[in-house]
Scaffold this motif. Structure first.
Motif, PDB file in Angstrom:
ATOM      1  N   THR A  17      71.039  -2.412   1.374  1.00 15.52           N
ATOM      2  CA  THR A  17      70.747  -2.421  -0.061  1.00 15.52           C
ATOM      3  C   THR A  17      70.296  -3.799  -0.545  1.00 15.52           C
ATOM      4  N   ARG A  18      70.512  -4.826   0.277  1.00 15.23           N
ATOM      5  CA  ARG A  18      70.171  -6.194  -0.131  1.00 15.23           C
ATOM      6  C   ARG A  18      69.136  -6.871   0.756  1.00 15.23           C
ATOM      7  N   VAL A  19      68.894  -6.327   1.936  1.00 12.36           N
ATOM      8  CA  VAL A  19      67.993  -6.955   2.895  1.00 12.36           C
ATOM      9  C   VAL A  19      66.796  -6.032   3.118  1.00 12.36           C
ATOM     10  N   SER A  20      65.607  -6.614   3.151  1.00 12.90           N
ATOM     11  CA  SER A  20      64.396  -5.837   3.418  1.00 12.90           C
ATOM     12  C   SER A  20      64.007  -5.982   4.873  1.00 12.90           C
ATOM     13  N   GLY A  21      63.578  -4.912   5.451  1.00 14.69           N
ATOM     14  CA  GLY A  21      63.140  -4.914   6.841  1.00 14.69           C
ATOM     15  C   GLY A  21      62.928  -3.489   7.297  1.00 14.69           C
ATOM     16  N   GLY A  22      62.492  -3.333   8.527  1.00 14.28           N
ATOM     17  CA  GLY A  22      62.183  -2.017   9.053  1.00 14.28           C
ATOM     18  C   GLY A  22      63.388  -1.104   9.177  1.00 14.28           C
ATOM     19  N   ILE A  23      64.454  -1.600   9.809  1.00 10.90           N
ATOM     20  CA  ILE A  23      65.654  -0.781   9.964  1.00 10.90           C
ATOM     21  C   ILE A  23      66.269  -0.498   8.596  1.00 10.90           C
ATOM     22  N   GLN A  24      66.296  -1.504   7.742  1.00 12.14           N
ATOM     23  CA  GLN A  24      66.871  -1.342   6.408  1.00 12.14           C
ATOM     24  C   GLN A  24      66.085  -0.303   5.600  1.00 12.14           C
ATOM     25  N   PHE A  25      64.758  -0.294   5.767  1.00  9.12           N
ATOM     26  CA  PHE A  25      63.933   0.713   5.086  1.00  9.12           C
ATOM     27  C   PHE A  25      64.330   2.116   5.556  1.00  9.12           C
ATOM     28  N   CYS A  26      64.528   2.268   6.856  1.00  2.92           N
ATOM     29  CA  CYS A  26      64.957   3.574   7.395  1.00  2.92           C
ATOM     30  C   CYS A  26      66.313   3.980   6.828  1.00  2.92           C
ATOM     31  N   LEU A  27      67.239   3.030   6.754  1.00  2.00           N
ATOM     32  CA  LEU A  27      68.563   3.326   6.201  1.00  2.00           C
ATOM     33  C   LEU A  27      68.466   3.735   4.734  1.00  2.00           C
ATOM     34  N   HIS A 125      65.253   1.553  17.335  1.00  2.20           N
ATOM     35  CA  HIS A 125      64.305   0.864  16.462  1.00  2.20           C
ATOM     36  C   HIS A 125      63.643  -0.319  17.184  1.00  2.20           C
ATOM     37  N   ASP A 126      64.378  -0.898  18.107  1.00  3.28           N
ATOM     38  CA  ASP A 126      63.877  -2.104  18.790  1.00  3.28           C
ATOM     39  C   ASP A 126      64.529  -2.190  20.173  1.00  3.28           C
ATOM     40  N   TYR A 127      64.353  -3.291  20.831  1.00  2.00           N
ATOM     41  CA  TYR A 127      64.869  -3.434  22.201  1.00  2.00           C
ATOM     42  C   TYR A 127      66.350  -3.824  22.274  1.00  2.00           C
ATOM     43  N   MET A 128      67.000  -4.057  21.163  1.00  2.00           N
ATOM     44  CA  MET A 128      68.409  -4.450  21.171  1.00  2.00           C
ATOM     45  C   MET A 128      69.262  -3.423  21.932  1.00  2.00           C
ATOM     46  N   SER A 129      68.991  -2.153  21.707  1.00  2.00           N
ATOM     47  CA  SER A 129      69.811  -1.116  22.341  1.00  2.00           C
ATOM     48  C   SER A 129      69.542  -0.990  23.833  1.00  2.00           C
TER      49      SER A 129
END
Length: 132
Positions: A17-27, A125-129
């Motif tokens: 709700t406070r941070v903009s980004g790709g994963i945050q947009f999906c959430l 969403h990315d390579y972290m997983s």
């Protein structure tokens, strides 16, 4: 609990709700869509952000957001107990993992076991997983 008695527990790495980004947009998109369907959307993200996985021995403290509103910080073991109680009251529980940064996977597995009949989704969403 949502009007329908359906609970979604989403796992993220920061406050969508406070941070903009790709994963945050999906959430945000997911939270809005599910709220419109009567779900209770509970998002968990580490109180201590990390760019890596947390160790299982780390003291787990999570920020909790419910339907887009910050609820506060809780200890991991208290959250597990709450999910265990809620899973009995909910018509359905769904876990959605979006990001593992700052989480201990062993803890998340224990959280998932707290609702044995839950559905589980894991976003890549990315390579972290894949790399951690």
């Amino acid at each position: 609990m949502g009007e329908s008695g359906r609970l979604v527990v989403s796992i993220g790495h920061d406050d969508y709700t406070r941070v903009s980004g790709g994963i945050q947009f999906c959430l945000r998109t997911e939270a809005q869509a599910l709220a419109s369907e009567g779900f209770c959307y509970l998002n968990l993200h580490p109180a201590q952000p990390l760019p890596i996985l947390a160790r299982p021995s780390d003291k787990i403290r999570l920020n909790v957001t419910c339907n887009g509103k910050s609820v506060g910080v809780t200890r991991g073991e208290d959250l597990i107990a709450a999910v265990r109680r809620l899973s009995g009251a909910a018509n359905s529980v769904t876990f959605v993992v979006h990001a593992l940064h700052g989480h201990a996977p062993e803890y998340l597995a224990e959280l998932a076991r707290a609702a044995p009949d839950a559905e589980h989704y894991f976003w890549v969403h990315d390579y972290m997983s894949l790399c951690s």
